[in-house]
Design a protein around this motif. Structure first.
Motif, mmCIF file in Angstrom:
data_model
loop_
_atom_site.group_PDB
_atom_site.id
_atom_site.type_symbol
_atom_site.label_atom_id
_atom_site.label_comp_id
_atom_site.label_asym_id
_atom_site.label_seq_id
_atom_site.Cartn_x
_atom_site.Cartn_y
_atom_site.Cartn_z
ATOM 1 N N THR A 82 0.962 -1.066 -0.014
ATOM 2 C CA THR A 82 0.095 0.025 -0.022
ATOM 3 C C THR A 82 0.930 1.084 0.074
ATOM 4 O O THR A 82 0.630 2.105 -0.739
ATOM 5 C CB THR A 82 -0.955 -0.079 1.124
ATOM 6 O OG1 THR A 82 -1.767 -1.205 1.305
ATOM 7 C CG2 THR A 82 -1.812 1.325 1.057
ATOM 8 N N ALA A 83 1.838 1.259 0.788
ATOM 9 C CA ALA A 83 2.791 2.112 1.110
ATOM 10 C C ALA A 83 3.641 2.409 -0.474
ATOM 11 O O ALA A 83 3.980 3.781 -0.762
ATOM 12 C CB ALA A 83 3.828 1.939 2.062
ATOM 13 N N VAL A 84 4.105 1.178 -1.111
ATOM 14 C CA VAL A 84 4.879 1.337 -2.286
ATOM 15 C C VAL A 84 4.282 0.208 -3.051
ATOM 16 O O VAL A 84 4.536 -0.778 -2.884
ATOM 17 C CB VAL A 84 6.404 0.896 -1.970
ATOM 18 C CG1 VAL A 84 7.033 1.037 -3.255
ATOM 19 C CG2 VAL A 84 6.868 2.049 -0.873
ATOM 20 N N PRO A 85 3.370 0.793 -4.089
ATOM 21 C CA PRO A 85 2.632 -0.193 -4.937
ATOM 22 C C PRO A 85 3.876 -1.110 -5.697
ATOM 23 O O PRO A 85 4.747 -0.536 -6.240
ATOM 24 C CB PRO A 85 1.985 0.588 -5.743
ATOM 25 C CG PRO A 85 1.654 1.717 -4.927
ATOM 26 C CD PRO A 85 3.073 2.021 -4.329
ATOM 27 N N GLY A 86 3.610 -2.362 -5.940
ATOM 28 C CA GLY A 86 4.443 -3.160 -6.522
ATOM 29 C C GLY A 86 4.201 -4.602 -6.012
ATOM 30 O O GLY A 86 3.282 -5.000 -5.413
ATOM 31 N N ARG A 87 5.020 -5.676 -6.514
ATOM 32 C CA ARG A 87 4.969 -7.140 -6.070
ATOM 33 C C ARG A 87 5.855 -7.097 -4.985
ATOM 34 O O ARG A 87 7.215 -7.001 -4.891
ATOM 35 C CB ARG A 87 5.364 -7.749 -7.376
ATOM 36 C CG ARG A 87 5.096 -9.429 -6.894
ATOM 37 C CD ARG A 87 5.858 -10.293 -8.031
ATOM 38 N NE ARG A 87 7.049 -10.275 -8.067
ATOM 39 C CZ ARG A 87 8.042 -10.899 -7.223
ATOM 40 N NH1 ARG A 87 7.404 -11.898 -6.449
ATOM 41 N NH2 ARG A 87 9.394 -10.786 -7.398
ATOM 42 N N ALA A 88 5.488 -7.904 -3.902
ATOM 43 C CA ALA A 88 6.240 -8.214 -2.450
ATOM 44 C C ALA A 88 7.120 -9.298 -3.221
ATOM 45 O O ALA A 88 6.818 -10.331 -3.608
ATOM 46 C CB ALA A 88 5.562 -8.436 -1.551
ATOM 47 N N ALA A 89 8.411 -9.212 -3.137
ATOM 48 C CA ALA A 89 9.534 -10.232 -3.526
ATOM 49 C C ALA A 89 10.244 -10.726 -2.475
ATOM 50 O O ALA A 89 10.321 -12.158 -2.456
ATOM 51 C CB ALA A 89 10.626 -9.386 -4.165
ATOM 52 N N THR A 90 10.374 -10.252 -1.222
ATOM 53 C CA THR A 90 11.090 -10.917 -0.034
ATOM 54 C C THR A 90 10.493 -10.336 1.130
ATOM 55 O O THR A 90 10.231 -9.192 1.095
ATOM 56 C CB THR A 90 12.551 -10.703 -0.078
ATOM 57 O OG1 THR A 90 12.982 -9.450 0.076
ATOM 58 C CG2 THR A 90 13.004 -11.380 -1.498
ATOM 59 N N VAL A 101 10.509 -5.440 10.625
ATOM 60 C CA VAL A 101 10.425 -6.452 9.264
ATOM 61 C C VAL A 101 10.684 -5.573 8.041
ATOM 62 O O VAL A 101 10.234 -4.563 7.921
ATOM 63 C CB VAL A 101 8.883 -7.157 9.251
ATOM 64 C CG1 VAL A 101 8.772 -7.912 7.832
ATOM 65 C CG2 VAL A 101 8.853 -8.012 10.290
ATOM 66 N N GLN A 102 11.448 -6.085 7.017
ATOM 67 C CA GLN A 102 11.691 -5.465 5.864
ATOM 68 C C GLN A 102 11.006 -6.120 4.789
ATOM 69 O O GLN A 102 11.368 -7.506 4.509
ATOM 70 C CB GLN A 102 13.173 -5.452 5.569
ATOM 71 C CG GLN A 102 13.989 -4.515 6.609
ATOM 72 C CD GLN A 102 15.439 -4.457 6.509
ATOM 73 O OE1 GLN A 102 16.055 -4.828 5.394
ATOM 74 N NE2 GLN A 102 16.305 -4.599 7.629
ATOM 75 N N VAL A 103 10.329 -5.667 3.892
ATOM 76 C CA VAL A 103 9.733 -6.262 2.694
ATOM 77 C C VAL A 103 10.047 -5.564 1.531
ATOM 78 O O VAL A 103 9.958 -4.218 1.217
ATOM 79 C CB VAL A 103 8.043 -5.878 2.813
ATOM 80 C CG1 VAL A 103 7.319 -6.548 1.709
ATOM 81 C CG2 VAL A 103 7.501 -6.535 4.208
ATOM 82 N N THR A 104 10.769 -6.289 0.575
ATOM 83 C CA THR A 104 11.269 -5.700 -0.943
ATOM 84 C C THR A 104 10.318 -5.728 -1.531
ATOM 85 O O THR A 104 9.654 -6.733 -1.950
ATOM 86 C CB THR A 104 12.536 -6.587 -1.160
ATOM 87 O OG1 THR A 104 13.566 -6.665 0.052
ATOM 88 C CG2 THR A 104 13.200 -5.960 -2.411
ATOM 89 N N GLY A 295 11.640 -15.758 0.356
ATOM 90 C CA GLY A 295 11.245 -15.366 -1.119
ATOM 91 C C GLY A 295 9.977 -15.647 -1.788
ATOM 92 O O GLY A 295 9.709 -16.835 -1.472
ATOM 93 N N LEU A 296 9.491 -14.920 -2.234
ATOM 94 C CA LEU A 296 8.060 -14.886 -2.582
ATOM 95 C C LEU A 296 8.288 -14.763 -4.205
ATOM 96 O O LEU A 296 8.329 -13.511 -4.807
ATOM 97 C CB LEU A 296 7.323 -13.585 -2.114
ATOM 98 C CG LEU A 296 6.938 -13.634 -0.665
ATOM 99 C CD1 LEU A 296 6.280 -12.367 -0.127
ATOM 100 C CD2 LEU A 296 6.606 -14.975 -0.173
ATOM 101 N N PRO A 297 8.219 -15.780 -5.048
ATOM 102 C CA PRO A 297 8.527 -15.994 -6.361
ATOM 103 C C PRO A 297 7.360 -15.373 -7.197
ATOM 104 O O PRO A 297 6.228 -15.457 -6.867
ATOM 105 C CB PRO A 297 8.500 -17.384 -6.595
ATOM 106 C CG PRO A 297 8.073 -18.147 -5.410
ATOM 107 C CD PRO A 297 8.102 -17.554 -4.187
#
Length: 442
Positions: A82-90, A101-104, A295-297
């Protein structure tokens, strides 16, 4: 031989020719690799403190107030995207209660950004571009900053660095000389510079050789070829679990921080919706040590991975899970073949994390030694060079001379093909240079 090197012995004529020939190739090897080695030593020394650098750089957004309540992991990703639109990768789950927690996030334009989320209430505390200072240092260290083809240069440099150490030991060998062998003479001038160079090389040469050797698994030709051979021989990563297939990973599907042996594989899973709550719960139940990276492929038919981050080689662990949190495979270091274990150990020592602080400080001293060697070599060359000339040692003729050089150099060129190709190029250039000087003299 006269004492043209500021303290060399005066051996018999045949040995004198061999000494001069090895000295010549030591000179050329240094000329070729020292600028790269000094750059790698500088950046490698900085990268040894990656954890401290990362913590300093992100502390303003990563530091949180420890609280006993924990929100749902799925809420971390929702808040981050929500803060940074895109796909969560890790998703990096920290080992400290006072760190977020760090979400890339992979954004639509392909750029990566790290969002920091308080796990207690899924509140976003800030975001930063992925990588940061330590990643930039790593990119410079690998020369990747100059383009992907520079990986080939790194392989050549590593091979010649080992040759540099081997020829240096040949030149250091006492040969009835007592001064400047294991201690440095205090007398100013060339004897001091020569002793500083030789004795530093004696004490640090083994570690420098080790750093060059253990850097090879990252190389494009030798590293990839060795990994393939090790796995084909059954000495690498563990075999696939029953009824599953090991597949070559796409770029965004590679298991994160899985180590050298496992970093090019992924596991196929049945396509399904992602249940991060179940994934984290299963990972915690499996007892995976924190910090770990999930890792979230991008592909829905790839397994989710959870890997221990930055530990000693024997602590390496990688869990494959379905997107619903069912464990497919739990790979530990003791399941690796002897080849993979050896190189994982070598890389962990190379990065200064295998044996704690002692390991790190030894590697740092080796990086400092590279600079001492480089600066002392430059000083000696500058003082002895004829004005306007390269001042390389002369090439003496004779079969014993060629045997001395080839006996040291050829084994490295056989093991490391790119080093061999560069040797052929160096011989051709050297031959043309010698012929040109002879013609000019006549």
């Amino acid at each position: 031989m006269s004492s043209t090197d500021g303290g060399a012995p005066a051996p018999s004529t045949p040995l004198s020719g061999a000494y001069r020939a090895v000295w010549r190739w030591h000179f050329y090897a240094g000329l070729l690799v020292l600028p790269f080695l000094m750059l790698m030593a500088l950046t490698g020394g900085v990268y040894l403190f990656k954890a401290e650098i990362d913590d300093w750089q992100t502390r303003s957004v990563a530091a949180i107030e420890p609280r006993p309540t924990i929100s749902q992991p799925a809420d971390w990703v929702t808040a981050a995207t929500t803060a940074v639109p895109g796909r969560a990768a890790t998703v990096l789950v920290p080992d400290r209660p006072d760190r977020a927690v760090q979400v890339t996030i992979e954004r639509a334009d392909g750029s990566m950004r790290v969002v920091f989320v308080d796990p207690a209430d899924a509140r976003v505390t800030g975001d930063r571009p992925a990588g940061g200072i330590s990643e930039t240092v790593k990119t410079i260290h690998s020369l990747a900053i100059a383009g992907p083809g520079m990986n080939l240069v790194v392989e050549v440099v590593a091979g010649w660095a080992m040759i540099l150490v081997a020829t240096g030991i040949f030149l250091w060998w006492p040969r009835r000389r007592e001064a400047g062998v294991v201690t440095i003479r205090a007398k100013a001038g060339r004897p001091f510079q020569r002793d500083l160079h030789a004795v530093t090389g004696l004490y640090a040469g083994g570690v420098i050789f080790f750093l060059a050797f253990t850097g090879m698994p990252w190389s494009a030709v030798w590293g990839e070829g060795f990994l393939t051979l090790v796995n084909q021989a059954g000495l690498g990563r563990p075999p696939a679990p029953a009824a599953q297939d090991w597949l070559h990973a796409e770029h965004h599907d590679a298991p994160p921080d899985a180590g050298w042996a496992m970093g090019t594989t992924t596991l196929q899973a049945t396509p399904s919706a992602l249940d991060l709550n179940a994934v984290v719960s299963a990972t915690e139940s499996a007892g995976l040590a924190r910090p770990y990276l999930i890792g979230l492929p991008a592909s829905a038919d790839r397994a989710v991975t959870a890997a221990v981050e930055n530990q000693a080689a024997e602590d390496a662990r990688l869990i494959y899970l379905t997107r619903q949190g069912r464990v497919l495979a739990d790979v530990t270091a003791d399941q690796f073949g002897v080849g993979a274990r050896a190189f994982e150990w070598g890389i962990a020592v190379h990065e200064g994390r295998q044996y704690g602080q002692l390991n790190r400080w030894v590697m740092l001293l080796a990086c400092v030694a590279v600079w001492v060697l480089g600066l002392s070599a430059l000083t000696m060359w500058w003082k002895r060079r004829p004005r306007g000339k390269l001042a390389a040692p002369a090439a003496p003729p004779g079969p014993r001379v060629r045997a001395a050089v080839l006996g040291i150099v050829i084994p490295f060129c056989i093991v490391y093909p790119l080093t061999g190709v560069s040797l052929l190029a160096a011989i051709a250039v050297d031959r043309l240079w010698t012929l040109g000087r002879r013609r000019a003299a006549t």
